[in-house]
Design an enzyme around this catalytic site. Structure first.
Site, short mmCIF file in Angstrom:
data_model
loop_
_atom_site.label_atom_id
_atom_site.label_comp_id
_atom_site.label_asym_id
_atom_site.label_seq_id
_atom_site.Cartn_x
_atom_site.Cartn_y
_atom_site.Cartn_z
N GLU A 175 0.71 -1.21 -0.18
CA GLU A 175 0.05 -0.03 0.01
C GLU A 175 0.85 1.39 0.02
O GLU A 175 1.97 1.14 0.39
CB GLU A 175 -0.97 -0.06 1.05
N GLU A 318 4.48 -0.40 1.68
CA GLU A 318 4.46 -0.62 0.62
C GLU A 318 4.39 -2.21 0.39
O GLU A 318 4.04 -2.53 -0.83
CB GLU A 318 5.70 -0.06 -0.02
#
Lengths: 350, 350
Positions: A175, A318
């Site tokens: 993300e 991430e």
């Protein structure tokens, strides 16, 4: 909603009946019983999740869901909102931490815009699935409507389904979203029943004052929305974010397809936590990649009964910590497949 | 002895002056400050150890030193003595845990007979450097003479030197020797000044009774030899073993050549501990690969100030936990080399 309901129906328990045979195979390898510790546990669990005693090396894929957050405009983060979009370009150009760590383990990276406040051109590697130009500010109103939440979940589920169709069998939920540790902490506090201060961390690097302000925001959000545990979708809508909802759908679809999910840090784990509250059967398909510095992530993993494989004090998100942990899974599969047995090696056994 | 003295003279401190420039480079990468945690620390440390700001991916090599132990004949281990030689064949055939895990990370495996009670034919991958057909029983006499100890150290140093000449720049000390956790625990107790029960573990899987007997053996060995800290070579000779002395020489030669050593479990760490007592400058060149289940290993790492990279409850030895940790080092180097900077990616910085 029908699509999400179908996925919930499709989630089944893995076949624990395989555990004994997998352990017997491990016990025949040329090592003292249990000497490979958690690598053995992991190989056994993969047999159970994959539903067989033949373990191929996983074909891992990461999906990085990106979205903006209304709460970031209230000053919850050190970084300005435009960094979300800038980092999407960085992911697409292969220059971010998740790109580097995925290359190291042979994992692909898909970037999915589910809610960035920026118009992207068509670009290779970018999936456009924008639900809104960011969530609303959860301090003032629900972050998302129920419809937006379901739409974001469906987008995540579609990404997972497409990756699985393409042959991937280990899915990393990644993300990017400036401000997204605040909704994640709020979701952890709500679903775990913990005070805000126990699940709220420094995110990208808040000082003491910034942390106190962030804890206050999480408390206000909880007070305003009075989360109702019997309505997990409503909790996710009120406190979450578009990329978090997408991760919930992604994890749900992976579980429905009997594919394990390798969780990353706080936001990734929060999305998976939401999936388990919407569909408890998802839990069996979750593997913890790493232990984040964020206390909220550790609390979520404890609730999920998921022990992280790696603990290197990361707090990048991430999907990066999960990507790093793929190495460990590859090692477990290699041990299971490639070590000689006592008999084949002519070694006196136990 | 002259060879060992020359190596001791050659060990120099690494250049900590590079830390600031390495950190500045890391701080420019597209991530919040310090968000890659111990990967950043590791990249910085590698710059310091390699003496430059250009980090190439390491070329790792493991050397598995094998020897038998007189104390094993006294019943310290679950496995019979002949397993040492059988496992050497297993290493040479590529079927052991260390082979599998080294293949995963592109590390070579050399097997070195410094004291196995078996005559091996010439075989590819096997270095014959037998000092004796096993050490003596440390319960009754010194495990080795001083001359044997120096000879085994010189053998280990030669292996390290040859690997470095061949281009390897990250050396794993591995080992095989039925019974070798007992001398390692004795060395840990002696050099760390800890009671036997705090550094003696279950080895390949002793039950409570076996563990109590093993602790008694370590206590008797310490009482018999009255180790003198001002004579570390004498302590190693009295309580050690041929593969442990070889590891001490291997670590010493690596440090003398400015090459980092990636330690494995109890025996590997015990050998490195001996090297630091003989030459304190070695300590700066040691990296802890993993945290073993064996309490003695954790005590040694704490003494050396070395934090393990991986903790997966391994207790196999051979070098296996260190091999697993090579992945983490590769990830740290990749991050340092491949991530975009804020400027190059057009991301608003901190």
């Amino acid at each position: 909603m029908q699509r999400i309901q179908n996925l919930i129906q499709a989630v089944k328990a893995p076949d624990h009946g395989l555990a004994e045979a997998a352990q017997a195979r491990l016990d025949n390898l040329t090592k003292p019983l249990g000497a490979l510790g958690r690598l053995e546990e992991l190989a056994k669990r993969l047999c159970i999740l994959r539903g067989g005693l033949q373990l191929a090396q996983p074909r891992p894929a990461a999906a990085v869901f990106a979205a903006d957050h209304g709460v970031a405009l209230a000053g919850s983060s050190l970084y300005p909102r435009e960094v979300t979009a800038q980092m999407v370009y960085n992911f697409l150009n292969g220059g971010a931490g998740i790109n580097v760590l995925c290359r190291q383990v042979g994992a692909t990276v898909q970037v999915v815009d589910v809610g960035v406040d920026h118009d992207f051109p068509e670009m290779p590697g970018l999936i456009q699935a924008k639900v809104a130009r960011g969530s609303a500010n959860l301090l003032e109103e629900p972050a998302m409507t129920r419809e937006q939440t379901l739409e974001a979940m469906a987008a995540g589920a579609k990404v997972a389904g497409d990756l699985i169709k393409a042959g991937h069998d280990l899915l990393i939920p990644g993300e990017m979203g400036i401000g997204n540790t605040t909704p994640s902490a709020a979701l952890a506090a709500a679903f775990l029943g913990l005070p805000a201060r126990e699940v709220t961390g420094r995110g990208t690097g808040l000082d003491d004052e910034g942390l106190a302000r962030k804890i206050g925001m999480v408390e206000r959000a909880l007070q305003k929305h009075q989360p109702d545990m019997s309505d997990p979708l409503g909790v996710l809508a009120a406190l979450g974010g578009l990329e978090i909802a997408a991760i919930a759908g992604y994890a749900l679809a992976a579980a429905a397809n009997r594919v394990p999910v390798l969780m990353d840090g706080l936001i990734s784990a929060a999305g998976c936590l939401c999936a388990t509250r919407i569909c408890p059967g998802v839990k069996a398909w979750l593997i913890a990649g790493h232990a984040s510095v964020e206390a909220g992530q550790k609390a979520i993993l404890a609730d999920l009964g998921a022990r992280p494989l790696v603990d290197l004090e990361l707090r990048l998100g991430e999907g990066s910590g999960a990507a790093l942990a793929v190495n460990i899974i590859q090692a477990a599969v290699a041990i299971y497949n490639e070590m000689a047995t006592f008999e084949s090696a002519g070694v006196t056994g136990h």
